[in-house]
Design an enzyme around this catalytic site. Structure first.
Site, PDB file in Angstrom:
ATOM      1  CE  LYS A 178      42.065 -85.992  69.055  1.00  0.00           C
ATOM      2  NZ  LYS A 178      41.120 -85.003  69.599  1.00  0.00           N
ATOM      3  NE  ARG A 217      37.142 -82.917  75.929  1.00  0.00           N
ATOM      4  CZ  ARG A 217      37.408 -83.372  74.698  1.00  0.00           C
ATOM      5  NH1 ARG A 217      37.121 -84.613  74.358  1.00  0.00           N
ATOM      6  NH2 ARG A 217      37.960 -82.581  73.800  1.00  0.00           N
ATOM      7  CG  HIS A 221      36.054 -79.735  71.471  1.00  0.00           C
ATOM      8  ND1 HIS A 221      36.468 -79.751  70.155  1.00  0.00           N
ATOM      9  CD2 HIS A 221      35.852 -81.035  71.813  1.00  0.00           C
ATOM     10  CE1 HIS A 221      36.531 -81.020  69.739  1.00  0.00           C
ATOM     11  NE2 HIS A 221      36.153 -81.811  70.728  1.00  0.00           N
ATOM     12  NE  ARG A 233      40.046 -77.540  67.976  1.00  0.00           N
ATOM     13  CZ  ARG A 233      39.109 -76.827  68.597  1.00  0.00           C
ATOM     14  NH1 ARG A 233      39.227 -75.507  68.712  1.00  0.00           N
ATOM     15  NH2 ARG A 233      38.054 -77.422  69.118  1.00  0.00           N
ATOM     16  CE1 TYR A 235      40.603-120.342  73.435  1.00  0.00           C
ATOM     17  CE2 TYR A 235      40.687-118.380  72.064  1.00  0.00           C
ATOM     18  CZ  TYR A 235      41.322-119.344  72.824  1.00  0.00           C
ATOM     19  OH  TYR A 235      42.679-119.311  72.980  1.00  0.00           O
ATOM     20  CG  ASP A 270      47.672-114.119  69.046  1.00  0.00           C
ATOM     21  OD1 ASP A 270      48.036-112.973  69.384  1.00  0.00           O
ATOM     22  OD2 ASP A 270      47.569-115.074  69.835  1.00  0.00           O
TER      23      ASP A 270
HETATM   24  C1  LIG Z   1      40.378 -84.445  68.565  1.00  0.00           C
HETATM   25  C2  LIG Z   1      40.049 -83.008  68.538  1.00  0.00           C
HETATM   26  C3  LIG Z   1      39.700 -82.384  67.328  1.00  0.00           C
HETATM   27  C4  LIG Z   1      39.525 -83.117  66.021  1.00  0.00           C
HETATM   28  O1  LIG Z   1      38.217 -83.673  65.965  1.00  0.00           O
HETATM   29  P1  LIG Z   1      37.704 -84.449  64.666  1.00  0.00           P
HETATM   30  O2  LIG Z   1      36.289 -84.756  64.982  1.00  0.00           O
HETATM   31  O3  LIG Z   1      38.543 -85.674  64.569  1.00  0.00           O
HETATM   32  O4  LIG Z   1      37.882 -83.551  63.508  1.00  0.00           O
HETATM   33  C5  LIG Z   1      39.518 -81.007  67.356  1.00  0.00           C
HETATM   34  N1  LIG Z   1      39.638 -80.306  68.502  1.00  0.00           N
HETATM   35  C6  LIG Z   1      39.949 -80.893  69.684  1.00  0.00           C
HETATM   36  C7  LIG Z   1      40.047 -80.062  70.915  1.00  0.00           C
HETATM   37  C8  LIG Z   1      40.149 -82.260  69.736  1.00  0.00           C
HETATM   38  O5  LIG Z   1      40.436 -82.831  70.920  1.00  0.00           O
END
Ligand SMILES: *Cc1c(COP(=O)(O)O)cnc(C)c1O
Length: 378
Positions: free
Chosen positions: A45, A143, A172, A227, A271, A320
């Site tokens: 992502k 979530r 998650h 994942r 600045y 920049d």
């Molecule tokens: C982003 C995400 C992950 C990956 O998490 P990492 O900590 O980068 O390994 C896994 N599962 C879900 C649902 C996510 O949104």
């Protein structure tokens, strides 16, 4: 006359150099620790955490990566249009207006609300395809997800839709990087309970998954799919993981000196005059700023590497341009390489340190490297 297009235009030397062989090593390293039969869904992502999704996904696909995870429908479409063939899971939902994109581009939706079912069923019917869904259960992340107690009635609903079937069940974790893992174990227990309920309702999904990068090594709750995201890109979600897995940073952020000037003591830099030289100084200007994702929070705090040595950022980081104090390095020429993230000689600035100094985490620091910085693949 050949028209000058931006592709042909010689660009300033500010670059994110993406080492695809480091990506490959990280992928193999993660795979190595997994029991036989556990598949890998590579999370790509947010443009593969800023690394450029198409080259990253192509390399991972060539290594036999089993699935990809994206956040948005449009991220999935981008992969399909680039020719990616493996299954793609859309992790962060969809709206009614987007639903037809899912079957059309063969994207697998994560479902976390009852209202998704009629929308998906209709889209499946229109496209003439059955859609496999992954049910997301909220075991404590707070979530997205269906609460465990609502799963049986959700499944009853699901059974009434002929174009849908349960392909996966997922959850998650909210603090997988915590080494103690007490809360993660609670979440896993709730997940286990939900899995039993699901089986008792007569469903046998092909994929069960809960582990992000940190969980793969801390909790070993692999089920049959994991994942990983951040670790593929060579960053540790927590320092405690450093001893458990050997990762190689994939991104180097580099530029070159744009200007060097010797300035007198008492010279204000940038600045707001927050920095004033305390000695005669050699000040370099580099062509990168917060408009590129070099955080303004690094004003008077950050470091860069020049000739293999750490050099402080002085004054405020501009949109920049950024100033660095080269006094202790000595004469440095225009065009000499400056490393903002990565290794140079015997020194290294890891993305974790870069992020910590700017008050964030490596995830955000990587994603924020902006579109004005070309990605160069090696
Ligand atoms: C982003 C995400 C992950 C990956 O998490 P990492 O900590 O980068 O390994 C896994 N599962 C879900 C649902 C996510 O949104």
């Amino acid at each position: 006359m050949v028209a000058i297009t931006t592709e042909r235009l010689p660009l300033r030397p500010t670059r994110a150099i993406i080492d695809l062989s480091a990506l490959e090593e990280n992928y193999r390293e993660i795979r190595k620790g997994l029991p036989q039969g556990v598949k890998v869904l590579a999370v790509v992502k947010a443009d593969a955490y800023g690394h450029g999704v198409v080259p990253v996904a192509k390399r991972l696909e060539s290594l036999g990566c089993d699935l990809f995870g994206v956040a948005l429908c449009e991220e999935g479409v981008e992969l399909r249009e680039a020719g990616i063939k493996v299954p793609i899971l859309v992790l962060s939902g969809f709206f009614e207006s987007q639903v037809e994109v899912l079957p059309r581009f063969d994207l697998t939706p994560v479902v976390f609300h009852r209202s998704h079912l009629p929308l998906l069923n209709r889209a499946g019917e229109v496209e003439g395809k059955r859609i496999g869904i992954h049910l997301k259960v909220d075991t404590g992340m707070g979530r997205l997800g269906i609460m465990p107690e609502d799963v049986p009635s959700f499944l009853r609903d699901l059974s009434s839709y002929p174009y849908l079937y349960l392909e996966g069940v997922m959850s998650h974790l909210s603090e997988a990087e915590d080494e103690e893992g007490a809360f993660s174990r609670e979440q896993i227990e709730r997940f286990e309970g939900t899995l039993e309920t699901i089986r008792a309702c007569g469903f046998h999904p092909s994929y069960i998954h809960i582990s992000n990068s940190a969980a793969i090594f801390n909790l070993k709750a692999h089920y049959n799919l994991v994942r990983p995201g951040i670790m593929l890109y060579g960053s540790y979600p927590d320092e405690s993981l450093r001893g458990k897995v050997d990762l190689k940073p994939v991104m180097r952020l580099v530029t070159s000196i744009l200007q060097v000037r010797r300035v007198p003591e008492g010279m204000p830099i940038s600045y707001g005059r927050e920095f004033v030289t305390r000695r005669e100084s050699l000040i370099g200007v580099i062509p990168i700023g917060y408009g590129d994702g070099f955080p303004r929070a690094l004003s008077n705090r950050g470091f860069v590497l020049v000739r293999g040595r750490r050099v402080p950022v002085v004054g405020r980081v501009c949109m920049d341009l950024t100033m660095i104090d080269l006094t202790d390095i000595g004469e440095v020429g225009i065009g000499e390489e400056v490393v903002l993230v990565g290794r140079q000689g015997g020194e290294e600035i890891r993305i974790e340190e870069f992020a910590r100094l700017s008050g964030t985490i490596s995830y955000e620091a990587l994603c924020r490297i902006g579109p004005r910085v070309p990605r160069e693949y090696i």
